[in-house]
Design an enzyme around this catalytic site. Sequence first.
Site, mmCIF file in Angstrom:
data_model
loop_
_atom_site.group_PDB
_atom_site.id
_atom_site.type_symbol
_atom_site.label_atom_id
_atom_site.label_comp_id
_atom_site.label_asym_id
_atom_site.label_seq_id
_atom_site.Cartn_x
_atom_site.Cartn_y
_atom_site.Cartn_z
ATOM 1 N N LEU A 242 -1.459 -40.569 -60.783
ATOM 2 C CA LEU A 242 -0.214 -40.004 -60.517
ATOM 3 C C LEU A 242 1.026 -40.316 -61.488
ATOM 4 O O LEU A 242 1.398 -40.780 -61.954
ATOM 5 C CB LEU A 242 0.539 -40.945 -59.262
ATOM 6 C CG LEU A 242 -1.234 -41.198 -58.229
ATOM 7 C CD1 LEU A 242 -0.029 -41.600 -56.659
ATOM 8 C CD2 LEU A 242 -1.197 -40.036 -57.781
ATOM 9 N N ASP A 243 1.101 -38.701 -61.898
ATOM 10 C CA ASP A 243 2.345 -39.010 -63.362
ATOM 11 C C ASP A 243 3.688 -38.924 -63.015
ATOM 12 O O ASP A 243 3.654 -37.985 -61.863
ATOM 13 C CB ASP A 243 1.827 -37.260 -63.681
ATOM 14 C CG ASP A 243 2.685 -37.548 -65.213
ATOM 15 O OD1 ASP A 243 2.949 -37.888 -65.743
ATOM 16 O OD2 ASP A 243 4.131 -36.167 -64.745
ATOM 17 N N ALA A 244 4.546 -40.208 -63.516
ATOM 18 C CA ALA A 244 5.757 -39.585 -63.254
ATOM 19 C C ALA A 244 6.343 -39.638 -61.458
ATOM 20 O O ALA A 244 7.083 -39.818 -61.554
ATOM 21 C CB ALA A 244 6.438 -38.749 -63.525
#
Length: 590
Positions: A242-244
């Site tokens: 889960l990017d950023a």
Amino acid sequence: MLQRTPETGLLLDKVLHHVEAIYHDTPTVVDYDTLAKELLDIMRLDELAPAPPQYVNHWSQRDAIVITYGDTLLREGEVPLATLKSFLDDYSDGLVTGVHILPFYPWSSDDGFAVLDYSSVNEFLGSWEDISAIAGEYDLMADLVINHCSGRSLWFENFLQDKSPGKGYFYTALPDADISAVVRPRTSELLREVETPEGTRYVWCTFSHDQVDLDFRNPEVLKQMVSIVRLYLDNGVRIFRLDAVAFLWKIPGTTCLNLEETHEVVRLFRTLVEYAVPGALLITETNIPNRENLSYFGNANEAHCVYNFSLPPLLVNTLVTGNCRHLKTWMMSMPPAQNGTAYFNFVASHDGIGLRPAEGLLSDEELEELVTTMRRFGGHVSFRALEDGQSKPYEINISLFDALQGTTAGPDSRAVDRFICAHAIMLALEGIPGIYIHSLLGTRNDYQRVEHSGQYRSINRHQWEYDVLIEELEREDSSHAQVFARIKALLAVRRQQAAFHPNATQFTLHLGDALFGFWRQSMDRRQGIFCISNISREPLPLSLSDINLIGTQEWVDLIGGEHYHSREEVIELAPYQTVWITNAAGHDLP
């Protein structure tokens, strides 16, 4: 209507609880029941599905994940994803169980993290068939770039024209909104002015003006992301990064970081993913101070794994200063991960050495010395904006091999040993190891790529011509071959030891500032391993009596093969040497 009670444990109850917690305080009127059922339909899940087993560790000491871009390896006449699979098949010797392919979708900037179309594979890299082929042999990790998408995507173009899909998808704020407390990793203006049929709007851009933040207050955005998760599962993805994600929910007047709604969105995705494919995992990419990062474990109901972001700056600082005091203090403060959760350990990444996770662990003076040393070794520094308009170092951009080419005294001849020491420490720590492909290969700073791209992060994103790489790996005098062989040797040993299970017990040893050590014990208590590294430039003695070896057992160093018969023995550790000393009766050599 189905009568729901907390005791039923039905999936619909859980999803309904999540959406109520997310949307209870939004200006949009949300029909919770309808939305919950729509999410289950998108994921093709039964409303009455029983809960999967909880607190299950879906990993073991055999697991190791390689992190790479889809086009790091290039061979003429072949799509890069096929080349990547060939390399893993032919040269990893079965020591790699998973691969994280960084964004493999069509993109407009930031080397993939400004996504144009989440549902497609970048045709230069290959196709969904190539992705599925890799997923058929390895645990595949993919990025869910959940906070933002490209300013040139169809969604954003439609947003600008008030058309669907895209209408209402992006977060907007008034130009006089209170954004003074907003925490972000960039120095660019937060709000981007755009023209729409409704007049001038100001879209929120946490990272860059080509990366426009999605507005999860709109349930349609949530449904789109859930449909993307389902698509990725169908194509073999089993680990979602889960990017950023920490920046996901925005409320002006707050930091807009780690808000409770963000945590609830993570809990929702955890529920949906583990019901859809038991064993599928979520990893949160939260490059933030240590305590905030750990919050994404929740109560073993959010991320299965969190990136151990404090490890890279602390470990690099340890090896260039020859002092492990801060690394040891941090390690003693880290809580053991509950069953069903694990740390994701890494020393290098495609971005750089993040400095925010070291804040509060290293002093400002120590951070400044680290930055100065890395600049001397050819690195660059990226900055973030502060509330008072000032800027502060956010990230060091440098290849790990060059970062460890010397100490604060300057470069020396022990770069390879120091580099291997970093990985020997990381591989022995509690958690699942992730190895950036350029660390596996000992790749150096790529200044030409920085000049071509204009981006500091490109320094550690080299692209290898496949035949050139293989030639290097087959030359005995090549530092690339030495690094590759030595890391693989460590992986071969690690995967055989029950005490290196990601959730096995870990205790810190106190051996002074120049010897960094810790104890791992298998969950059945049959095997223990003393993991000790000389992190200095000088040879140092290690008395086996100092680590309380049981005198009635025979002990062996798993790395060097030496046997020890008496706790009164004193061994000399060469500069940057690591030993993994275990009771001979409780281990298996590879």
